[in-house]
Design an enzyme around this catalytic site. Sequence first.
Site, short mmCIF file in Angstrom:
data_model
loop_
_atom_site.label_atom_id
_atom_site.label_comp_id
_atom_site.label_asym_id
_atom_site.label_seq_id
_atom_site.Cartn_x
_atom_site.Cartn_y
_atom_site.Cartn_z
N CYS A 161 0.81 -1.23 0.00
CA CYS A 161 0.00 0.00 0.00
C CYS A 161 0.84 1.27 0.00
O CYS A 161 0.29 2.36 -0.05
CB CYS A 161 -0.94 -0.01 1.19
N GLU A 304 -2.21 5.44 13.39
CA GLU A 304 -2.10 6.71 12.66
C GLU A 304 -2.49 7.89 13.55
O GLU A 304 -1.84 8.95 13.51
CB GLU A 304 -2.99 6.66 11.41
N LYS A 325 -10.97 6.70 1.79
CA LYS A 325 -11.04 5.29 1.34
C LYS A 325 -12.46 4.73 1.25
O LYS A 325 -12.72 3.89 0.38
CB LYS A 325 -10.17 4.42 2.24
N HIS A 330 -9.90 1.07 -0.86
CA HIS A 330 -8.46 0.98 -0.64
C HIS A 330 -7.85 0.39 -1.92
O HIS A 330 -7.98 -0.81 -2.18
CB HIS A 330 -8.15 0.10 0.57
N PHE A 389 1.27 -2.93 4.68
CA PHE A 389 1.66 -4.23 5.23
C PHE A 389 3.16 -4.37 4.99
O PHE A 389 3.70 -3.90 3.99
CB PHE A 389 0.96 -5.36 4.47
#
Lengths: 404, 93
Positions: A161, A304, A325, A330, A389
């Site tokens: 991502c 976050e 998103k 996403h 990830f």
Amino acid sequence: MKPVAITGLGAVSACGFGAESLWRAARDGVSAVRDVSFPRLQRQQVKQAARIADADFETLLPRAKPRFQDRTTILAVEAAREAVAQAGLGADDFGERCGVVVGSGLGGADTIERGYIRFLEEPSARSDVMAIPKLMTSSAASWIAMDFKATGPTYCISTACSSASQSIGMAADLIRAGIVDRCIAGGAESLLYDIMFAAWESLHVMTTTRCRPFSRDRNGMVLGEGAGIVVLESMEAARARGATVLAELVGYASTSDANDLLRPDPVGATACVRKTIESAGIDPKRIGYCNAHGTGTIANDQTETQALREVFGSAFDGLLVSSTKPIHGHALGAGGALEFIVTVNALREQIAPPTIDFLGVDPKLGFEPVPNVARAFSADAALSNSFAFGGINAALLVTLPGRG
Amino acid sequence: MAETADRDEELRRQLLTIVAEEGLVESREVGLDERLDEMGIQSADFVMILMAIEEKFGVYVPVDERLTEAKTVGDLLEVVCRHIEDHRAKVPS
């Protein structure tokens, strides 16, 4: 860091074709998430995604090369053509002084799946002879280089991502290092197919209800697909050809958690956001809007929030944060670029798009992102975060032209 | 009542076996008060456990707040049992 000019934006997503369609959907909170059905799955638990409708995708085919290009590449080339057209680049602006940095998480997922299914159903049949050049992760980058005869360095960054954010950041680094004058940069992803979707389902990070980033009662993300491509140039190169500078990329940093493959680490995210702002050398108070990674999972949104609160300190309360998103999904390897484009538009129009489907403050986070309806702001800098990830973090900071 | 209790007991026993198998720990070592982190159960093991539960019971358990907050084997079982019971209420066997 020395500012880099952003002169072109291009986007293809379930919100429609064109950066403007993406921005309008984000600003107006119009979600492109729809019911999706994967007939081969005997047990499809998650039944929604922001997928580009087949009828819309087919309109791209007359100007694509589907025998040689995976859907990921077709989306990427389309977005690149839009960005290049907006930048107003002509044949003389490419060549070896123009680089391409276009990432993807999985590359040609459609080609991979079709190949496996065909082989298992009919092992003696001829396989797609173009399978390898179509599915290789760097295929989109190469096709974009070929489309414009950009013969400078071409890279493909595949960091899940963070692929697109790192690609845009690396393109800026190449320009600042003087290796190229301009770069076509971004990311593309298309993996909403039976086997890949089942694989995503098995991670149990997708919601079966609604994706509601930072909200109480959130329980996961929603997938999307698409491509986001931008044109970056040195300020001198942009000025020399009289280009319109949409915004300036003034900060970029990337860090690695080096900790856990799936669980994000607030230490890594905090360092990334801090270094990004430091690289620009600007006061965090000048940043009016943050397009968060905001996946809607418990873990990301906690991490976050912690990172932003720590870096911004007392300025956190004045910062407008949203995750778009739930609108475009996403988009993984394309996500950072689509969100960067939303961020640039948000800054230019001084409107923070909303976090839709927000139910109320999660007491564990103790903050409210721009909930459900867009909000105006007055500031000359904006931030876009990506946390992948594998613990790979990347953030990009932009200012209005001339404010870097 | 006794039947429900038996069913609960059976469900818990099956879940304990799944936690042990997927978390790669010996089932005789798994007690309800055992802390998941001390057992070395990491994010990837969690996903394995959820997948095995989905295969066995047909219920999709997203990683929501209740699950994220689970500290012990008992906490985990509590969350998963609730999902399975909700699922059974919706989809009668």
